[in-house]
Design a protein around this motif. Structure first.
Motif, mmCIF file in Angstrom:
data_model
loop_
_atom_site.group_PDB
_atom_site.id
_atom_site.type_symbol
_atom_site.label_atom_id
_atom_site.label_comp_id
_atom_site.label_asym_id
_atom_site.label_seq_id
_atom_site.Cartn_x
_atom_site.Cartn_y
_atom_site.Cartn_z
ATOM 1 N N ASP A 99 0.659 -1.138 0.130
ATOM 2 C CA ASP A 99 -0.218 -0.242 -0.406
ATOM 3 C C ASP A 99 0.549 1.472 -0.178
ATOM 4 O O ASP A 99 1.044 2.095 0.591
ATOM 5 C CB ASP A 99 -0.934 -0.348 1.201
ATOM 6 C CG ASP A 99 -1.750 -0.906 1.229
ATOM 7 O OD1 ASP A 99 -2.971 -1.141 0.144
ATOM 8 O OD2 ASP A 99 -2.992 -1.659 2.657
ATOM 9 N N GLY A 100 1.954 1.382 -0.518
ATOM 10 C CA GLY A 100 2.915 2.394 -0.557
ATOM 11 C C GLY A 100 3.719 2.532 0.721
ATOM 12 O O GLY A 100 4.499 3.335 -0.243
ATOM 13 N N LYS A 101 3.898 1.863 1.687
ATOM 14 C CA LYS A 101 4.787 2.086 2.136
ATOM 15 C C LYS A 101 5.729 0.496 2.620
ATOM 16 O O LYS A 101 5.172 -0.627 2.129
ATOM 17 C CB LYS A 101 3.378 1.914 3.561
ATOM 18 C CG LYS A 101 2.756 3.052 3.343
ATOM 19 C CD LYS A 101 2.237 3.543 5.415
ATOM 20 C CE LYS A 101 1.386 4.866 4.970
ATOM 21 N NZ LYS A 101 0.817 4.938 6.285
ATOM 22 N N GLN A 102 6.496 1.357 2.767
ATOM 23 C CA GLN A 102 7.818 0.079 2.757
ATOM 24 C C GLN A 102 7.658 -0.662 3.468
ATOM 25 O O GLN A 102 7.029 -0.679 4.543
ATOM 26 C CB GLN A 102 9.869 0.472 3.439
ATOM 27 C CG GLN A 102 9.906 1.533 2.529
ATOM 28 C CD GLN A 102 10.996 0.421 1.539
ATOM 29 O OE1 GLN A 102 10.805 -0.249 1.632
ATOM 30 N NE2 GLN A 102 11.617 1.683 0.051
ATOM 31 N N ILE A 103 7.933 -2.235 3.419
ATOM 32 C CA ILE A 103 7.615 -3.724 4.228
ATOM 33 C C ILE A 103 8.493 -3.420 5.061
ATOM 34 O O ILE A 103 7.857 -4.694 6.039
ATOM 35 C CB ILE A 103 7.711 -4.664 3.611
ATOM 36 C CG1 ILE A 103 6.113 -4.493 2.724
ATOM 37 C CG2 ILE A 103 7.488 -6.069 4.083
ATOM 38 C CD1 ILE A 103 5.753 -5.672 1.151
ATOM 39 N N TRP A 104 9.865 -4.047 5.406
ATOM 40 C CA TRP A 104 10.827 -3.211 5.745
ATOM 41 C C TRP A 104 11.092 -3.144 7.344
ATOM 42 O O TRP A 104 11.288 -1.670 7.040
ATOM 43 C CB TRP A 104 12.359 -3.235 4.863
ATOM 44 C CG TRP A 104 13.391 -3.806 5.554
ATOM 45 C CD1 TRP A 104 14.928 -2.922 6.908
ATOM 46 C CD2 TRP A 104 13.907 -4.957 5.831
ATOM 47 N NE1 TRP A 104 15.285 -3.724 6.783
ATOM 48 C CE2 TRP A 104 15.129 -5.240 6.431
ATOM 49 C CE3 TRP A 104 13.656 -6.217 5.370
ATOM 50 C CZ2 TRP A 104 15.849 -5.536 7.143
ATOM 51 C CZ3 TRP A 104 14.001 -7.144 5.191
ATOM 52 C CH2 TRP A 104 15.574 -7.245 6.493
ATOM 53 N N GLU A 105 11.115 -3.557 7.938
ATOM 54 C CA GLU A 105 10.608 -3.178 9.833
ATOM 55 C C GLU A 105 9.564 -2.181 9.650
ATOM 56 O O GLU A 105 9.637 -1.463 10.815
ATOM 57 C CB GLU A 105 12.478 -2.555 10.006
ATOM 58 C CG GLU A 105 13.400 -3.233 9.867
ATOM 59 C CD GLU A 105 14.762 -2.425 10.424
ATOM 60 O OE1 GLU A 105 14.792 -1.171 10.219
ATOM 61 O OE2 GLU A 105 15.698 -2.906 10.853
ATOM 62 N N ASN A 106 8.353 -2.543 9.068
ATOM 63 C CA ASN A 106 7.358 -2.385 9.266
ATOM 64 C C ASN A 106 6.142 -2.910 10.071
ATOM 65 O O ASN A 106 5.589 -4.215 9.504
ATOM 66 C CB ASN A 106 6.729 -1.204 8.173
ATOM 67 C CG ASN A 106 5.586 -0.896 8.329
ATOM 68 O OD1 ASN A 106 4.543 -0.764 8.852
ATOM 69 N ND2 ASN A 106 5.255 -0.109 6.500
ATOM 70 N N GLU A 107 6.467 -2.659 11.031
ATOM 71 C CA GLU A 107 4.892 -3.387 11.721
ATOM 72 C C GLU A 107 4.093 -4.478 11.301
ATOM 73 O O GLU A 107 3.273 -5.105 11.116
ATOM 74 C CB GLU A 107 5.542 -3.946 13.726
ATOM 75 C CG GLU A 107 5.063 -4.397 14.151
ATOM 76 C CD GLU A 107 4.381 -4.017 16.135
ATOM 77 O OE1 GLU A 107 3.808 -4.423 16.483
ATOM 78 O OE2 GLU A 107 5.866 -3.459 15.927
ATOM 79 N N LYS A 108 3.266 -3.088 10.794
ATOM 80 C CA LYS A 108 1.592 -2.398 10.499
ATOM 81 C C LYS A 108 1.572 -3.783 9.533
ATOM 82 O O LYS A 108 0.986 -4.458 8.971
ATOM 83 C CB LYS A 108 1.334 -1.475 10.481
ATOM 84 C CG LYS A 108 -0.174 -1.065 9.657
ATOM 85 C CD LYS A 108 0.006 0.116 10.122
ATOM 86 C CE LYS A 108 -1.875 0.278 9.645
ATOM 87 N NZ LYS A 108 -1.901 -0.446 8.671
ATOM 88 N N ALA A 109 2.574 -3.706 8.039
ATOM 89 C CA ALA A 109 2.673 -3.824 6.870
ATOM 90 C C ALA A 109 2.783 -5.724 7.311
ATOM 91 O O ALA A 109 2.281 -6.119 6.424
ATOM 92 C CB ALA A 109 3.135 -3.815 5.859
ATOM 93 N N LEU A 110 4.315 -5.883 8.122
ATOM 94 C CA LEU A 110 4.108 -7.096 8.548
ATOM 95 C C LEU A 110 2.866 -8.200 8.805
ATOM 96 O O LEU A 110 3.296 -9.268 8.959
ATOM 97 C CB LEU A 110 5.371 -7.196 9.011
ATOM 98 C CG LEU A 110 6.561 -6.943 8.573
ATOM 99 C CD1 LEU A 110 8.104 -6.886 9.585
ATOM 100 C CD2 LEU A 110 7.168 -7.401 7.144
#
Length: 272
Positions: A42-53
């Motif tokens: 959704d346009g935001k980095q996955i790496w170290e992104n707790e919400k995305a992960l």
């Protein structure tokens, strides 16, 4: 690689050994960093992104040969660790699946058969309830009955939840009806990403006298030759039409539709 995974679809990810399937899934699930470029949700980095992960599960293939790691855990402990990293985990569903597959959760993973290890990865994937769920060779070691059972459970879960699944597999034809879209990876590049039904409507194998085959190909420049086989004066070609449309028998040629497995073999083998 330039790839977009859309929500609410089942994708098949196919490629030869070493093509980069597991690496790709590792990068887009942040289990490995991208060497360059970006992996976004959704346009935001996955790496170290707790919400995305929290919305991603990559259930990797287990091996009984490694000395350390998950292999030394009991099934119940492995699932407990999985639950820590997967906030949408459905423990009731996980236990139902363990019972369904007749897995003893007190059994140590490295004591399980190859097929039973695959069932454990399936339990993790389905019970994760992650919006985006990636499975690496989930049917490895499963017999045909168990493979059919897995796809039935997958479709039931997909129908109920609308989750997105990406499934890497070498057992292609029996899964092709499940894949809404297929991604073919070749030499660490995306060779093709297309709706499976529409793709197969363009894929054929033509065979006949070599002169007739060559004449047809010369008169139809919109046909891409993927693979060629010769036997005496006969010639066979696997082709992909650039536009959809039924290819009828013509020029004394035999015309047969290609299966997804045969199309993949033609695309990823060496053109002769």
């Amino acid at each position: 690689v330039d790839l977009t995974i859309e929500e609410g679809k089942i994708y098949g990810l196919i490629g030869r050994n070493g093509a980069g399937k597991t690496t790709l899934l590792s990068v887009i699930s942040a289990q490995n960093p991208a060497s360059s470029g970006e992996a976004l949700l959704d346009g935001k980095q996955i790496w170290e992104n707790e919400k995305a992960l929290s919305d991603i599960c990559f259930s990797r293939e287990l091996s009984g040969n490694t000395i350390n790691g998950a292999n030394n855990l009991k099934v119940k402990d492995y699932l407990k660790y999985a639950q820590c990293f997967l906030p949408h985990w459905d423990d009731k569903y996980a236990n139902e699946l363990l019972s369904h597959f007749q897995i003893n959760k007190k059994q140590q993973i490295n004591k399980l058969s190859k097929g039973m290890m695959s069932m454990v990865t399936i339990v993790v994937a389905l019970a994760s309830k992650a919006k985006y769920t990636f499975l690496d060779e989930p049917t490895a070691g499963l017999d045909v009955v168990a493979r059919n059972d897995f796809y039935k459970l997958l479709i039931e879960e997909y129908t109920e939840s609308g989750r997105t699944f990406v499934i890497s597999t070498h057992i292609i034809d029996e899964a092709s009806d499940v894949f809404e879209e297929v991604i073919i990876i070749k030499d660490k590049k995306i060779a093709l990403k297309e709706n499976t039904t529409e793709l197969l409507e363009r894929a054929y194998h033509l065979s006949g006298n070599e002169e007739d085959v060559d004449k047809y190909l010369s008169e139809n420049p919109d046909v891409e030759v993927l693979d060629t086989q010769k036997m005496g004066r006969s010639k066979g070609v696997s082709v992909l039409m650039k536009t959809s449309g039924k290819l009828d028998k013509t020029h004394n040629l035999s015309v047969q539709p290609l299966t997804l497995q045969n199309l993949f073999a033609a695309m990823c083998g060496e053109v002769r």
